[in-house]
Design a protein around this motif. Structure first.
Motif, PDB file in Angstrom:
ATOM      1  N   GLY A  12       0.760  -1.131  -0.267  1.00 47.07           N
ATOM      2  CA  GLY A  12      -0.344   0.080  -0.003  1.00 47.07           C
ATOM      3  C   GLY A  12       0.803   0.997   0.127  1.00 47.07           C
ATOM      4  N   VAL A  13       2.057   1.352  -0.619  1.00 51.15           N
ATOM      5  CA  VAL A  13       2.855   2.355  -0.411  1.00 51.15           C
ATOM      6  C   VAL A  13       2.709   3.159  -1.902  1.00 51.15           C
ATOM      7  CG1 VAL A  13       4.341   1.221   0.972  1.00 51.15           C
ATOM      8  CG2 VAL A  13       5.042   1.494  -1.625  1.00 51.15           C
ATOM      9  N   GLY A  14       1.939   2.540  -2.767  1.00 52.68           N
ATOM     10  CA  GLY A  14       1.498   3.587  -4.191  1.00 52.68           C
ATOM     11  C   GLY A  14       2.564   3.068  -5.246  1.00 52.68           C
ATOM     12  N   LYS A  15       2.993   1.447  -4.778  1.00 50.57           N
ATOM     13  CA  LYS A  15       3.679   0.916  -6.542  1.00 50.57           C
ATOM     14  C   LYS A  15       2.906   1.119  -7.868  1.00 50.57           C
ATOM     15  CE  LYS A  15       3.728  -3.131  -3.716  1.00 50.57           C
ATOM     16  NZ  LYS A  15       3.769  -2.348  -2.705  1.00 50.57           N
ATOM     17  N   THR A  16       1.412   0.578  -7.271  1.00 46.94           N
ATOM     18  CA  THR A  16       0.755   0.362  -8.691  1.00 46.94           C
ATOM     19  C   THR A  16      -0.131   1.682  -8.859  1.00 46.94           C
ATOM     20  OG1 THR A  16      -0.054  -2.075  -7.340  1.00 46.94           O
ATOM     21  CG2 THR A  16      -2.208  -0.652  -9.459  1.00 46.94           C
ATOM     22  N   THR A  17      -0.118   2.447  -8.628  1.00 49.28           N
ATOM     23  CA  THR A  17      -0.406   4.212  -8.585  1.00 49.28           C
ATOM     24  C   THR A  17       0.499   4.733  -9.426  1.00 49.28           C
ATOM     25  OG1 THR A  17      -1.759   4.317  -6.491  1.00 49.28           O
ATOM     26  CG2 THR A  17      -1.036   5.947  -7.538  1.00 49.28           C
ATOM     27  N   PRO A 128       3.766  -6.514  -3.073  1.00 41.95           N
ATOM     28  CA  PRO A 128       4.325  -6.341  -1.562  1.00 41.95           C
ATOM     29  C   PRO A 128       5.074  -7.192  -1.008  1.00 41.95           C
ATOM     30  CG  PRO A 128       1.665  -6.792  -1.859  1.00 41.95           C
ATOM     31  CD  PRO A 128       1.941  -6.481  -3.310  1.00 41.95           C
ATOM     32  N   PRO A 215       1.601  13.818  -4.625  1.00 46.85           N
ATOM     33  CA  PRO A 215       0.709  14.559  -3.653  1.00 46.85           C
ATOM     34  C   PRO A 215      -0.343  13.407  -2.512  1.00 46.85           C
ATOM     35  CG  PRO A 215       0.320  15.629  -5.895  1.00 46.85           C
ATOM     36  CD  PRO A 215       1.473  15.196  -4.911  1.00 46.85           C
ATOM     37  N   THR A 217      -4.215  12.602  -2.586  1.00 44.28           N
ATOM     38  CA  THR A 217      -5.604  12.903  -2.611  1.00 44.28           C
ATOM     39  C   THR A 217      -6.653  12.166  -4.011  1.00 44.28           C
ATOM     40  OG1 THR A 217      -6.452  14.282  -5.249  1.00 44.28           O
ATOM     41  CG2 THR A 217      -3.934  13.919  -5.305  1.00 44.28           C
TER      42      THR A 217
END
Ligand SMILES: Nc1ncnc2c1ncn2[C@@H]1O[C@H](COP(=O)(O)OP(=O)(O)OP(=O)(O)O)[C@@H](O)[C@H]1O
Ligand SMILES: [Mg+2]
Length: 266
Positions: A12-17, A128, A215, A217
């Motif tokens: 959940g750290v933003g890898k996929t995003t 993950p 950021p 959002t």
């Protein structure tokens, strides 16, 4: 073609995003991008392909059934192609571990893609965990790019990731694996904590850390539920601006050949 693992064993750290939106922003800048979804959760696949099912996934390359070239699918986004994931990949952890050369399966599978040179960048969205899929991704990669959530324990997991990277290099599986950069994600300037974490990460890892910060959002949480990238969902919002800036910084660093064998402070 440069192969980059977008990786952090922390969930959940933003890898996929980051995989999806960096890939889309690079494609917008006319780079030829292939995203390989190495995560059995298949979140990147569902954003880029929707619910379309049945296409052979990266799994069949890992078990040697198909070459990676056969698995490449076009997406609705110009210059962006995808090798999908599916749930079969969850079983790969056990099956691949039993095979010969189990660390090198993905590296071998990507050789056909390297030869063809149809893409400038192959980004891998990693799961993950520190299991067989992640080891395969690190053995196959030229570089590793690490999203970090701005939170108190951010640095703790990084030591482990650096150790694993070093182990992959030392094992001979991939002696030239380097770190492309660290990216701070989900940054919220309204809290005192996030700027403090940013300072700590920058002090520790110095120029390895990208200047661009992503950021926090709510738009990022909305976009995948509509099956969209942030560039499609909120083209002029702060999230899109950030990923476009990231793509520019990424290309600038690539052009200058800025990578790190060891992160400072190790
Ligand atoms: N900058 C951001 N601002 C707000 N929410 C974000 C941001 N980036 C990601 N998110 C949300 O945080 C959650 C985790 O992000 P994401 O799925 O990219 O992480 P991940 O590292 O791929 O997770 P996993 O380890 O499960 O694969 C998702 O719900 C996503 O929409
Ligand atoms: Mg993910």
């Amino acid at each position: 073609m440069k192969i980059i693992a977008i990786s952090n064993q922390k969930g959940g750290v933003g890898k996929t995003t980051t995989s999806v939106n960096l890939a889309a922003a690079l494609a917008e800048k006319k780079a030829r991008v292939l995203l390989a979804d190495i995560d059995p959760q298949g979140s990147a696949t569902s954003v880029l392909l929707g619910k379309e099912e049945g296409a052979p996934s990266i799994y069949s390359a890992l078990i040697g059934e198909r070459s990676a070239v056969e698995l490449v699918l076009p997406t609705r986004i110009k210059n962006l192609s995808l090798i999908p994931s599916d749930l079969d990949l969850a079983g790969a952890e056990i099956e691949v571990a039993r095979m010969d050369d189990h660390m090198m399966r993905l590296r071998v599978a990507f050789e056909s893609l390297r030869k063809q040179n149809l893409f400038d960048y192959l980004l891998m969205d990693c799961p993950p965990s520190l299991g067989i899929l992640m080891s395969n991704a690190l053995a196959a990669a030229d570089e590793i790019f690490v999203p970090i959530q701005c939170e108190y324990y951010a640095l703790e997991g990084l030591g482990l990731l650096m150790e694993v990277t070093e182990r992959i290099r030392a094992s001979g599986a991939n002696p030239s694996l380097s770190i492309s950069g660290l990216l701070l994600t989900m940054f919220d300037s309204r809290t005192n904590l996030n700027p403090a974490v940013e300072k700590e990460v920058r002090n520790h890892f110095q120029e390895v850390v990208y200047n661009t910060v992503i950021p926090r959002t709510v738009r990022f949480a909305e976009a995948p539920s509509h099956g969209r990238t942030i560039l499609e969902h909120d083209p002029n919002g702060i999230g899109s601006v950030a990923y476009r800036r990231l793509a520019k910084e990424f290309l600038d660093r690539q052009k200058k050949g800025i990578t790190f064998v060891n992160a400072p402070g190790q």
